[in-house]
Design a protein around this motif. Structure first.
Motif, PDB file in Angstrom:
ATOM      1  N   SER A 145      37.442  47.427  46.601  1.00  0.00           N
ATOM      2  CA  SER A 145      37.091  46.641  44.933  1.00  0.00           C
ATOM      3  C   SER A 145      36.363  45.720  44.912  1.00  0.00           C
ATOM      4  CB  SER A 145      38.067  46.252  44.597  1.00  0.00           C
ATOM      5  OG  SER A 145      39.075  46.146  45.351  1.00  0.00           O
ATOM      6  N   VAL A 146      36.035  44.830  44.176  1.00  0.00           N
ATOM      7  CA  VAL A 146      35.381  43.948  43.442  1.00  0.00           C
ATOM      8  C   VAL A 146      36.507  43.138  43.134  1.00  0.00           C
ATOM      9  CG1 VAL A 146      33.286  44.144  44.362  1.00  0.00           C
ATOM     10  CG2 VAL A 146      33.897  44.373  41.628  1.00  0.00           C
ATOM     11  N   ALA A 147      36.763  41.311  42.854  1.00  0.00           N
ATOM     12  CA  ALA A 147      37.520  40.662  41.650  1.00  0.00           C
ATOM     13  C   ALA A 147      36.352  39.414  40.830  1.00  0.00           C
ATOM     14  CB  ALA A 147      38.496  40.605  42.573  1.00  0.00           C
ATOM     15  N   ALA A 148      37.270  39.163  40.892  1.00  0.00           N
ATOM     16  CA  ALA A 148      36.348  37.780  40.123  1.00  0.00           C
ATOM     17  C   ALA A 148      37.738  36.371  39.640  1.00  0.00           C
ATOM     18  CB  ALA A 148      35.501  38.205  39.153  1.00  0.00           C
ATOM     19  N   GLU A 149      37.472  35.992  40.174  1.00  0.00           N
ATOM     20  CA  GLU A 149      38.986  34.809  39.112  1.00  0.00           C
ATOM     21  C   GLU A 149      37.907  33.668  38.748  1.00  0.00           C
ATOM     22  OE1 GLU A 149      41.617  32.033  41.342  1.00  0.00           O
ATOM     23  OE2 GLU A 149      40.590  31.914  42.955  1.00  0.00           O
ATOM     24  N   VAL A 150      38.165  33.569  37.407  1.00  0.00           N
ATOM     25  CA  VAL A 150      37.106  32.626  36.840  1.00  0.00           C
ATOM     26  C   VAL A 150      37.979  31.826  36.123  1.00  0.00           C
ATOM     27  CG1 VAL A 150      35.406  34.002  36.434  1.00  0.00           C
ATOM     28  CG2 VAL A 150      37.222  34.707  34.570  1.00  0.00           C
TER      29      VAL A 150
END
Length: 299
Positions: free
Chosen positions: A215-220
């Protein structure tokens, strides 16, 4: 076989207890449903789970006639004196309701009962037993045997789940589920250029993106300049070709209060060949307050 615990980048990035925002689950439909009119003669319309592509059969303990709302659009309707089998319209959506009126032979037309067929996605009640009079001993015995079998299955499932939980935890679960391999979790800082006033009272602060084997993830980090708290309720991640990646999940520990800068974590299943190039991430809350982050990239 029960699935492995859902270890993912959300687990890695948010180890403290927090709410994961996902679509509200639909109540599970019973495989067999029993409606006893003698026990609740004045009850409101009883609900029956149906789904496009799946058949539901209603068995009556006495001859009966039925009237089916929007019958012409049903895929299948098979009648007998004590049996009705239906397959709802292909376009029936989850939550849609269609009325089924039942009148037993020998009773006045005004005594008809109403059943409500409620649309579900991919699940339906296969058998419905409608009893006008008190149920027979044989019917009660069948139900008892079915409940005993169901209880045994639940006990076995619980035992398997407890065994899995005893083995799970930490890096060993991430390795066993193939979420983390030799390359570990790759990370990079997000550098977004967002000129102009804040969208929906929200503005971009900073962030990082991550990639694992699955998977890919982003913390914004978002700044709330509006007058009301903000909590993510939905979103989309679209690639450069305009194709939306399915199954986007969210995690937000707490509301972003006015004047505060706090993070939101998003994740979607993706292989190493997916989620490449510049993607557009859009997030919104229940009131429709939206922020769009273009040119989001993953390692």
């Amino acid at each position: 076989m029960l699935p492995s615990p859902p270890w993912s980048l959300l687990t890695l990035l948010s180890l403290q207890g927090a709410a994961v925002v996902e679509p509200r689950p639909v109540a599970r439909c019973e495989d067999v449903q029993r409606i006893e009119l003698a026990l609740e003669p004045t009850a409101a319309a009883r609900e029956i789970c149906v789904s496009p592509g799946l058949t539901t059969s209603l068995h009556f303990d006495a001859p009966a006639s039925v009237e089916l709302q929007d019958e012409v659009h049903f895929e299948e309707v098979v009648r007998d004196r004590k049996l009705l089998t239906v397959m709802p319209p292909p376009e029936m959506s989850a939550g849609e309701r269609l009325r089924l009126t039942v009148r037993f032979e020998g009773e006045p037309a005004s005594s008809g009962i109403t059943l409500m067929l409620v649309g579900h996605s991919g699940q339906a009640t296969h058998q419905v037993e409608v009893s006008r009079d008190a149920r027979t001993r044989e019917s009660l015995r069948r139900e008892l045997l079915q409940e005993r079998a169901r209880t045994a299955q639940l006990r076995e499932a619980l035992a398997r789940t407890q065994a899995l939980l005893e083995q799970s935890g930490g890096l060993r679960s991430l390795i066993a589920s193939k979420t983390v391999g030799r390359s570990g979790v790759q990370a990079q800082m997000l550098k977004l250029d967002l000129p102009g006033p804040p969208e929906g009272g929200l503005s971009w602060g900073s962030g990082n993106s991550y990639r694992s084997n699955k998977s890919v993830a982003a913390e914004v980090w978002l700044l709330n300049s509006g007058p009301e708290p903000w909590r993510v309720a939905g979103g989309s991640l679209v690639d450069a070709r305009g194709v939306e990646m399915k199954g986007l999940k969210f995690r937000q520990d707490e509301d972003i209060e006015p004047g505060q800068l706090k993070p939101v974590i998003v994740e979607v299943d993706a292989s190493y060949a997916q989620a490449r190039g510049e993607l557009t991430l859009t997030l919104w809350d229940e009131r429709g307050r939206t922020i769009t982050l273009p040119k989001v990239t993953f390692p």
